[in-house]
Write a protein that holds these residues in place. Structure first.
Motif, PDB file in Angstrom:
ATOM      1  N   ALA A   9     -51.758 -12.892  -9.434  1.00 59.52           N
ATOM      2  CA  ALA A   9     -52.489 -11.853  -8.710  1.00 59.52           C
ATOM      3  C   ALA A   9     -51.731 -10.532  -8.731  1.00 59.52           C
ATOM      4  N   SER A  10     -52.499  -9.462  -8.665  1.00 62.16           N
ATOM      5  CA  SER A  10     -51.904  -8.136  -8.522  1.00 62.16           C
ATOM      6  C   SER A  10     -51.304  -7.999  -7.133  1.00 62.16           C
ATOM      7  N   GLU A  11     -50.696  -6.873  -6.859  1.00 64.38           N
ATOM      8  CA  GLU A  11     -50.051  -6.662  -5.565  1.00 64.38           C
ATOM      9  C   GLU A  11     -51.035  -6.308  -4.460  1.00 64.38           C
ATOM     10  N   ARG A  12     -52.277  -6.085  -4.784  1.00 63.30           N
ATOM     11  CA  ARG A  12     -53.260  -5.737  -3.751  1.00 63.30           C
ATOM     12  C   ARG A  12     -53.367  -6.880  -2.736  1.00 63.30           C
ATOM     13  N   PRO A  13     -53.427  -6.578  -1.444  1.00 62.25           N
ATOM     14  CA  PRO A  13     -53.470  -7.637  -0.419  1.00 62.25           C
ATOM     15  C   PRO A  13     -54.608  -8.626  -0.621  1.00 62.25           C
ATOM     16  N   GLU A  14     -55.804  -8.132  -0.999  1.00 68.87           N
ATOM     17  CA  GLU A  14     -56.933  -9.041  -1.179  1.00 68.87           C
ATOM     18  C   GLU A  14     -56.717  -9.977  -2.366  1.00 68.87           C
ATOM     19  N   ALA A  15     -56.005  -9.503  -3.387  1.00 68.58           N
ATOM     20  CA  ALA A  15     -55.693 -10.357  -4.532  1.00 68.58           C
ATOM     21  C   ALA A  15     -54.659 -11.410  -4.154  1.00 68.58           C
ATOM     22  N   GLN A  16     -53.635 -11.010  -3.416  1.00 64.19           N
ATOM     23  CA  GLN A  16     -52.615 -11.958  -2.988  1.00 64.19           C
ATOM     24  C   GLN A  16     -53.201 -13.024  -2.064  1.00 64.19           C
ATOM     25  N   ALA A  17     -54.075 -12.617  -1.155  1.00 60.92           N
ATOM     26  CA  ALA A  17     -54.690 -13.581  -0.239  1.00 60.92           C
ATOM     27  C   ALA A  17     -55.576 -14.564  -1.000  1.00 60.92           C
ATOM     28  N   ALA A  18     -56.343 -14.056  -1.973  1.00 61.17           N
ATOM     29  CA  ALA A  18     -57.199 -14.928  -2.777  1.00 61.17           C
ATOM     30  C   ALA A  18     -56.362 -15.911  -3.588  1.00 61.17           C
ATOM     31  N   CYS A  19     -55.251 -15.446  -4.126  1.00 65.14           N
ATOM     32  CA  CYS A  19     -54.369 -16.308  -4.918  1.00 65.14           C
ATOM     33  C   CYS A  19     -53.845 -17.464  -4.071  1.00 65.14           C
ATOM     34  N   ALA A  20     -53.437 -17.170  -2.859  1.00 70.18           N
ATOM     35  CA  ALA A  20     -52.917 -18.213  -1.972  1.00 70.18           C
ATOM     36  C   ALA A  20     -53.997 -19.253  -1.654  1.00 70.18           C
ATOM     37  N   ARG A  21     -55.223 -18.790  -1.397  1.00 73.04           N
ATOM     38  CA  ARG A  21     -56.309 -19.728  -1.075  1.00 73.04           C
ATOM     39  C   ARG A  21     -56.649 -20.614  -2.278  1.00 73.04           C
ATOM     40  N   LEU A  22     -56.714 -20.018  -3.459  1.00 75.57           N
ATOM     41  CA  LEU A  22     -57.080 -20.781  -4.655  1.00 75.57           C
ATOM     42  C   LEU A  22     -56.002 -21.796  -5.029  1.00 75.57           C
ATOM     43  N   LYS A  23     -54.743 -21.428  -4.852  1.00 76.32           N
ATOM     44  CA  LYS A  23     -53.672 -22.395  -5.114  1.00 76.32           C
ATOM     45  C   LYS A  23     -53.761 -23.576  -4.156  1.00 76.32           C
ATOM     46  N   ALA A  24     -54.144 -23.295  -2.911  1.00 74.60           N
ATOM     47  CA  ALA A  24     -54.280 -24.377  -1.932  1.00 74.60           C
ATOM     48  C   ALA A  24     -55.421 -25.317  -2.303  1.00 74.60           C
ATOM     49  N   ILE A  25     -56.480 -24.783  -2.923  1.00 77.54           N
ATOM     50  CA  ILE A  25     -57.646 -25.596  -3.278  1.00 77.54           C
ATOM     51  C   ILE A  25     -57.422 -26.347  -4.593  1.00 77.54           C
ATOM     52  N   TYR A  26     -56.907 -25.621  -5.607  1.00 76.19           N
ATOM     53  CA  TYR A  26     -56.866 -26.175  -6.969  1.00 76.19           C
ATOM     54  C   TYR A  26     -55.462 -26.522  -7.456  1.00 76.19           C
ATOM     55  N   GLY A  27     -54.447 -26.189  -6.694  1.00 73.41           N
ATOM     56  CA  GLY A  27     -53.083 -26.424  -7.139  1.00 73.41           C
ATOM     57  C   GLY A  27     -52.629 -25.349  -8.116  1.00 73.41           C
ATOM     58  N   SER A  28     -51.400 -25.495  -8.601  1.00 76.61           N
ATOM     59  CA  SER A  28     -50.824 -24.530  -9.535  1.00 76.61           C
ATOM     60  C   SER A  28     -49.962 -25.278 -10.544  1.00 76.61           C
ATOM     61  N   ALA A  29     -50.388 -25.276 -11.805  1.00 80.37           N
ATOM     62  CA  ALA A  29     -49.707 -26.045 -12.844  1.00 80.37           C
ATOM     63  C   ALA A  29     -48.618 -25.222 -13.509  1.00 80.37           C
ATOM     64  N   ALA A  30     -47.489 -25.867 -13.791  1.00 79.96           N
ATOM     65  CA  ALA A  30     -46.398 -25.186 -14.483  1.00 79.96           C
ATOM     66  C   ALA A  30     -46.751 -24.913 -15.942  1.00 79.96           C
ATOM     67  N   LYS A  31     -47.541 -25.820 -16.534  1.00 73.67           N
ATOM     68  CA  LYS A  31     -48.005 -25.645 -17.913  1.00 73.67           C
ATOM     69  C   LYS A  31     -49.533 -25.682 -17.911  1.00 73.67           C
ATOM     70  N   PRO A  32     -50.162 -24.573 -17.578  1.00 73.51           N
ATOM     71  CA  PRO A  32     -51.615 -24.569 -17.373  1.00 73.51           C
ATOM     72  C   PRO A  32     -52.405 -24.547 -18.683  1.00 73.51           C
ATOM     73  N   ASP A  33     -53.642 -25.032 -18.585  1.00 70.65           N
ATOM     74  CA  ASP A  33     -54.607 -24.871 -19.674  1.00 70.65           C
ATOM     75  C   ASP A  33     -55.266 -23.505 -19.624  1.00 70.65           C
ATOM     76  N   VAL A  34     -55.404 -22.965 -18.414  1.00 71.20           N
ATOM     77  CA  VAL A  34     -56.033 -21.666 -18.194  1.00 71.20           C
ATOM     78  C   VAL A  34     -55.291 -20.942 -17.082  1.00 71.20           C
ATOM     79  N   VAL A  35     -55.090 -19.641 -17.254  1.00 68.93           N
ATOM     80  CA  VAL A  35     -54.535 -18.809 -16.192  1.00 68.93           C
ATOM     81  C   VAL A  35     -55.674 -18.000 -15.574  1.00 68.93           C
ATOM     82  N   VAL A  36     -55.780 -18.040 -14.269  1.00 68.70           N
ATOM     83  CA  VAL A  36     -56.779 -17.261 -13.539  1.00 68.70           C
ATOM     84  C   VAL A  36     -56.085 -16.012 -12.994  1.00 68.70           C
ATOM     85  N   ALA A  37     -56.545 -14.854 -13.442  1.00 64.77           N
ATOM     86  CA  ALA A  37     -55.941 -13.577 -13.044  1.00 64.77           C
ATOM     87  C   ALA A  37     -56.817 -12.901 -12.002  1.00 64.77           C
ATOM     88  N   LEU A  38     -56.209 -12.522 -10.893  1.00 66.11           N
ATOM     89  CA  LEU A  38     -56.925 -11.930  -9.761  1.00 66.11           C
ATOM     90  C   LEU A  38     -56.456 -10.490  -9.575  1.00 66.11           C
TER      91      LEU A  38
END
Length: 252
Positions: A9-38
């Motif tokens: 996520a970018s440094e924007r507060p709404e991007a950081q907050a969204a990143c935290a929520r999505l990691k809580a829902i979907y997890g965060s892989a060290a070797k991902p198949d796809v990177v989601v950019a917010l």
């Protein structure tokens, strides 16, 4: 089928907050198949630069101010959206900038390579295409060469054309051209070798920028598509980049 996802996520507060929520829902892989950019388009292109070596596809969601290259933000059914998404390959531009001291600097640009005047004096440029001088003298604030992905960014603000991602073309666009006053630029084949030469450099110093890499006091810049390098962008099914280009061009 499931995918390993990572989120950035970018440094924007709404991007950081969204990143935290999505990691809580979907997890965060060290070797991902796809990177989601917010974030916005600029942050998406930064992510493309970071992921280029590992060739990881990127699915962007808009949590910034500009989102032409991004999908709408939603937290539900993200895995299904990515599995059904449309992929598009993009190639960067390669910039080779020569400075007044003779040093050579290279950088990649997924948006554009731009040349800009450094002082109150207008830039005076000479444009070569594939070794032939096509414009002997352009007096302007600057000029840029944009990729299709970058054609909706600075290029569009400078009144350059929007180019579909699937079009094998580049935009060469003047920035505030003074003379020739009516020149609006050119659409070039993606294989074009562009050289922009700075004239009267003692009086009219020029900088060159490839995305976020700036080189000052340049005498000449060579620009070409780095066709051997590819990045993959993912778009929601039925709402790919080319569809957005058509919508933008017919917007009232």
């Amino acid at each position: 089928m499931s995918l390993r996802l990572d989120f950035t996520a970018s440094e924007r507060p709404e991007a950081q907050a969204a990143c935290a929520r999505l990691k809580a829902i979907y997890g965060s892989a060290a070797k991902p198949d796809v990177v989601v950019a917010l974030g916005g388009d600029g942050f998406l292109l930064q992510t493309v630069h970071r992921c280029l070596r590992d060739q990881i596809p990127i699915f962007g969601m808009n949590r910034g101010s500009v989102g032409f290259l991004l999908n709408d933000y939603a937290e539900d059914n993200l895995m299904d959206r990515i599995l059904k998404s449309e992929s598009t390959l993009i190639s960067p531009l390669s910039m080779r900038a020569i400075r007044r001291d003779g040093s050579v600097h290279e950088a990649l640009a997924f948006n554009e390579v731009s040349l800009l005047r450094q002082t109150h004096q207008g830039a005076k440029l000479r444009i070569h295409i594939d070794g032939t001088v096509r414009m002997d003298e352009l007096i302007c604030d600057g000029a840029l060469v944009a990729t299709p992905a970058g054609s909706t960014a600075y290029n569009l603000s400078a009144h350059g054309p929007i180019i579909p991602l699937t079009a094998k073309a580049l935009a060469l666009t003047p920035i505030s051209a003074f003379r020739p006053r009516r020149w609006r630029g050119a659409i070039l084949p993606h294989s074009a070798q562009v050289r922009i030469e700075a004239l009267e450099i003692d009086k009219r110093p020029i900088s060159a920028t490839a995305d976020t890499t700036e080189i000052r006091d340049v005498t000449a810049v060579d620009i070409r598509e780095a066709e051997d390098l590819k990045a993959t962008l993912l778009f929601d099914a039925g709402n790919g980049y080319d569809e957005r280009v058509l919508t933008e061009q017919f917007a009232s």
